[in-house]
Design an enzyme around this catalytic site. Structure first.
Site, mmCIF file in Angstrom:
data_model
loop_
_atom_site.group_PDB
_atom_site.id
_atom_site.type_symbol
_atom_site.label_atom_id
_atom_site.label_comp_id
_atom_site.label_asym_id
_atom_site.label_seq_id
_atom_site.Cartn_x
_atom_site.Cartn_y
_atom_site.Cartn_z
ATOM 1 N N LYS A 102 -30.356 4.349 58.235
ATOM 2 C CA LYS A 102 -30.666 4.675 59.635
ATOM 3 C C LYS A 102 -31.379 3.501 60.301
ATOM 4 C CE LYS A 102 -31.073 9.684 59.026
ATOM 5 N NZ LYS A 102 -30.171 10.279 60.010
ATOM 6 N N GLY B 20 -13.400 16.764 50.111
ATOM 7 C CA GLY B 20 -14.696 17.380 50.383
ATOM 8 C C GLY B 20 -15.168 17.217 51.819
ATOM 9 N N ASP B 21 -16.264 17.896 52.078
ATOM 10 C CA ASP B 21 -16.879 17.919 53.401
ATOM 11 C C ASP B 21 -17.421 16.545 53.790
ATOM 12 O OD1 ASP B 21 -18.594 19.112 55.601
ATOM 13 O OD2 ASP B 21 -20.143 18.461 54.208
ATOM 14 N N GLY C 115 -13.404 13.091 45.189
ATOM 15 C CA GLY C 115 -13.936 14.158 46.045
ATOM 16 C C GLY C 115 -13.433 14.000 47.470
ATOM 17 N N ALA C 116 -12.181 13.500 47.595
ATOM 18 C CA ALA C 116 -11.631 13.137 48.910
ATOM 19 C C ALA C 116 -11.311 14.333 49.790
ATOM 20 C CB ALA C 116 -10.368 12.302 48.722
ATOM 21 N N HIS D 39 -35.572 10.782 50.278
ATOM 22 C CA HIS D 39 -35.796 10.289 51.638
ATOM 23 C C HIS D 39 -37.271 10.042 51.954
ATOM 24 C CE1 HIS D 39 -31.732 11.588 51.734
ATOM 25 N NE2 HIS D 39 -31.982 12.856 51.969
ATOM 26 N N ASP E 61 -28.885 6.579 49.818
ATOM 27 C CA ASP E 61 -29.895 7.414 50.443
ATOM 28 C C ASP E 61 -29.672 7.172 51.925
ATOM 29 O OD1 ASP E 61 -32.170 8.355 51.785
ATOM 30 O OD2 ASP E 61 -33.390 8.165 49.972
ATOM 31 N N HIS E 62 -28.983 8.084 52.585
ATOM 32 C CA HIS E 62 -28.504 7.740 53.931
ATOM 33 C C HIS E 62 -29.636 7.464 54.908
ATOM 34 C CE1 HIS E 62 -29.026 12.066 54.499
ATOM 35 N NE2 HIS E 62 -29.073 11.819 55.781
HETATM 36 P P1 NAD Z 1 -17.571 19.368 48.405
HETATM 37 O O1 NAD Z 1 -17.875 20.507 47.521
HETATM 38 O O2 NAD Z 1 -17.134 19.631 49.808
HETATM 39 O O3 NAD Z 1 -16.455 18.465 47.720
HETATM 40 C C1 NAD Z 1 -16.429 18.203 46.339
HETATM 41 C C2 NAD Z 1 -15.156 17.440 45.967
HETATM 42 O O4 NAD Z 1 -15.076 17.261 44.544
HETATM 43 C C3 NAD Z 1 -13.868 18.140 46.380
HETATM 44 O O5 NAD Z 1 -13.000 17.145 46.893
HETATM 45 C C4 NAD Z 1 -13.332 18.692 45.052
HETATM 46 O O6 NAD Z 1 -11.928 18.804 45.032
HETATM 47 C C5 NAD Z 1 -13.783 17.626 44.087
HETATM 48 N N1 NAD Z 1 -13.832 18.096 42.691
HETATM 49 C C6 NAD Z 1 -14.655 19.039 42.184
HETATM 50 N N2 NAD Z 1 -14.402 19.206 40.854
HETATM 51 C C7 NAD Z 1 -13.413 18.343 40.518
HETATM 52 C C8 NAD Z 1 -12.704 18.028 39.294
HETATM 53 N N3 NAD Z 1 -12.997 18.641 38.137
HETATM 54 N N4 NAD Z 1 -11.769 17.072 39.342
HETATM 55 C C9 NAD Z 1 -11.464 16.448 40.490
HETATM 56 N N5 NAD Z 1 -12.101 16.703 41.661
HETATM 57 C C10 NAD Z 1 -13.044 17.641 41.687
HETATM 58 O O7 NAD Z 1 -18.852 18.423 48.384
HETATM 59 P P2 NAD Z 1 -19.337 17.397 49.523
HETATM 60 O O8 NAD Z 1 -20.183 18.136 50.490
HETATM 61 O O9 NAD Z 1 -18.199 16.623 50.043
HETATM 62 O O10 NAD Z 1 -20.330 16.450 48.720
HETATM 63 C C11 NAD Z 1 -19.884 15.490 47.790
HETATM 64 C C12 NAD Z 1 -21.088 14.861 47.111
HETATM 65 O O11 NAD Z 1 -21.938 14.275 48.093
HETATM 66 C C13 NAD Z 1 -21.963 15.857 46.347
HETATM 67 O O12 NAD Z 1 -22.490 15.215 45.212
HETATM 68 C C14 NAD Z 1 -23.068 16.172 47.327
HETATM 69 O O13 NAD Z 1 -24.249 16.548 46.669
HETATM 70 C C15 NAD Z 1 -23.217 14.844 48.023
HETATM 71 N N6 NAD Z 1 -23.770 14.947 49.356
HETATM 72 C C16 NAD Z 1 -23.134 15.639 50.346
HETATM 73 C C17 NAD Z 1 -23.672 15.681 51.617
HETATM 74 C C18 NAD Z 1 -22.974 16.405 52.741
HETATM 75 O O14 NAD Z 1 -23.439 16.290 53.868
HETATM 76 N N7 NAD Z 1 -21.871 17.099 52.504
HETATM 77 C C19 NAD Z 1 -24.860 15.037 51.889
HETATM 78 C C20 NAD Z 1 -25.493 14.337 50.878
HETATM 79 C C21 NAD Z 1 -24.929 14.302 49.621
#
Ligand code: NAD
Length: 479
Positions: free
Chosen positions: A182, A15-16, A12-13, A240, A177-178
């Site tokens: 803290k 991702g956000d 998920g590299a 949390h 659990d971030h």
């Molecule tokens: P996101 O949707 O921005 O990113 C998801 C990632 O998964 C992307 O890199 C995407 O390319 C990859 N992905 C999806 N399907 C795929 C597949 N079939 N094969 C390969 N890669 C695949 O999500 P995010 O916001 O980065 O969050 C990631 C995780 O962290 C989630 O489980 C989310 O619930 C958790 N989370 C996020 C936050 C936050 O602040 N963004 C906070 C707490 C928890």
């Protein structure tokens, strides 16, 4: 030296979370010397990115915190990108070859950290492939970091856990659990167990109530699709809030070790009394703001127009032990509330005799955005007579301190490097919290007609005030 060796593989590299939290946290560990020469990061996701493109993304993510351009450059040179479909076995083969070659190049000696930063639907598939396709090494440590949400109820979380356990043991798993990373959440145990003053009166003889508030001012933003299926109870209370409650009420561990802390936290979570949901819990959903500038929840993107999802929860939690049964623990969390804040307020009972006209004694633990502790006591007003007035003793972290203090993800990632699981959610804790939360959810599911609405930018529905009024209490934090 404090330098550690590790190869990270981040699923998920693109991702956000990766850009916003993980790359900056890794950079801080790098700039502090925990990571130096002997580390590498493989980012994977579906998109086709080149290494160069990926390294630029990483550089951008650390731009505002890097010591110099050259430093950011050196740091990002340890990153590689591998496009990857998590369901495709072939891809793990490619991933293994890349991992092995980076291990050799940087002399990492087999230490691997797998970061699952994507939908939990994939956790089982990924962990199975990691094991089957031999990405797990024999000679170093192998640790898996898991993001929330860990399931959507007890049953699904157990299923998820079983899947992961087929390939990794509990002691290899780090459930993030971030909040546990803290500073001010970690401070709870320090305050409770290193101050006789607090420790001796932290009980039902002395305490009147404990209040936990995790309020957000934002709405669901672009996460409506996820949130509408989740709601505040699952999104905030199961993890949390109940984790914070366990830290506030756990018995003193025999010593400060992971095992002892977990044992005491688990004991609390297992003794949560099943509430009378109609009496003890309040849900709510935000409607538009008074000035009409902010949308109602039901008008948000990807939210169903007749959604019954709660964006707010308030409740009375009871820890059903002799020590805690008589101390109500009020919790509340929600979106589109008046202010964004995380805090704990602890109210003492008044003295038995009350020879003076005393006010409240309150300890406030400010978790965020302010960080610090505040103790409100009764003082004598200067002048004749014995008039009592409140005085506030504050130890707030200064702006400089907050700038210098490690962020939650940095602390947690360092813990993983060190193999310290104290600040991660253990399976037993997760299971007990889900069972508690499921009980409330089931009661709510029986009534899909009535959900109180609250005005956007308020502190929640009126029912949440009534909840405390019934006990002759009130919310101590009332902006
Ligand atoms: P996101 O949707 O921005 O990113 C998801 C990632 O998964 C992307 O890199 C995407 O390319 C990859 N992905 C999806 N399907 C795929 C597949 N079939 N094969 C390969 N890669 C695949 O999500 P995010 O916001 O980065 O969050 C990631 C995780 O962290 C989630 O489980 C989310 O619930 C958790 N989370 C996020 C936050 C936050 O602040 N963004 C906070 C707490 C928890």
């Amino acid at each position: 030296s404090k330098e550690k060796r590790a190869l990270y593989i981040i699923f998920g590299a693109t991702g956000d979370l990766a850009s916003r939290k993980l790359y900056p946290a890794l950079y801080r560990l790098y700039s502090k010397g925990y990571l130096k020469e002997h580390f590498a990061v493989i980012g994977t996701a579906r998109r086709e990115w080149s290494d160069e493109y990926y390294q630029n993304i990483v550089k951008e993510a650390v731009d505002s915190i890097s010591d110099s351009e050259a430093d950011a450059e050196a740091f990002s040179s340890h990153f590689r990108y591998q496009s990857h479909n998590v369901n495709d076995s072939e891809h793990y083969h490619t991933l293994k070859n890349l991992a092995d070659s980076l291990d050799t190049k940087y002399d990492i000696q087999g230490n691997r950290i797998f970061y699952l930063s994507m939908s939990p639907n994939f956790f089982g598939t990924i962990t199975k492939h990691l094991r089957d396709q031999k990405l797990v090494t024999e000679n170093g440590f192998n640790r898996v970091i898991i993001e929330k949400p860990f399931g959507t109820d007890f049953e699904s979380s157990q299923h998820l856990n079983n899947e992961i356990n087929d390939s990794f043991d509990e002691n290899q798993l780090y459930r993030i659990d971030h909040y546990l990373g803290k500073e001010m959440v970690q401070t709870i145990l320090a305050l409770r167990f290193s101050n006789r003053l607090i420790k001796e009166s932290w009980n039902s003889d002395s305490l009147s109530s404990i209040q936990v508030t995790l309020s957000e001012d934002l709405g669901v933003e672009e996460r409506g699709g996820y949130y509408d299926k989740s709601g505040a109870l699952r999104d905030m209370v199961q993890n949390h809030i109940l984790q914070i409650v366990s830290l506030l009420t756990m018995d003193e561990p025999d010593s400060y070790t992971t095992e002892n802390v977990r044992k005491e936290k688990l004991a609390v979570l297992k003794s949560l009394k099943r509430p009378n949901v109609a009496e003890d819990f309040v849900r709510g959903q935000y409607s538009f703001s008074d000035n009409g500038n902010l949308k109602a929840y039901r008008d948000e993107e990807k939210v169903s127009a007749d959604s019954m999802t709660e964006t707010y929860v308030a409740g009375k939690v009871t820890v059903d032990t002799d020590k805690w049964r008589d101390v109500p623990i009020y919790i509340r969390t929600g979106k589109r509330m008046k202010e964004k804040t995380s805090r704990v307020d602890v109210l003492w009972k008044k003295t038995d005799q009350q020879i003076f006209d005393e006010g409240d004694s309150i300890l406030t633990i400010h978790i965020s955005p302010d960080e610090g502790i505040e103790l409100q006591l009764n003082d004598k007003k200067i002048g004749p007579g014995m008039e009592i007035q409140p005085v506030s003793l504050e130890a707030m972290r200064s702006k400089e301190m907050l700038k210098a203090r490690p962020e939650a993800y940095e602390k947690l990632l360092l813990d993983v490097l060190n193999g310290d699981e104290t600040h991660f959610a253990h399976w037993g804790e997760v299971a007990a919290s889900w069972k508690y939360v499921d009980f409330i959810r089931e009661a709510w599911n029986k009534d899909l007609e009535n959900i109180p609405f609250y005005t956007a930018c308020s502190m929640g529905p009126k029912e949440a005030d009534d909840l405390l009024a019934k006990d002759n209490q009130k919310w101590l934090y009332n902006p």
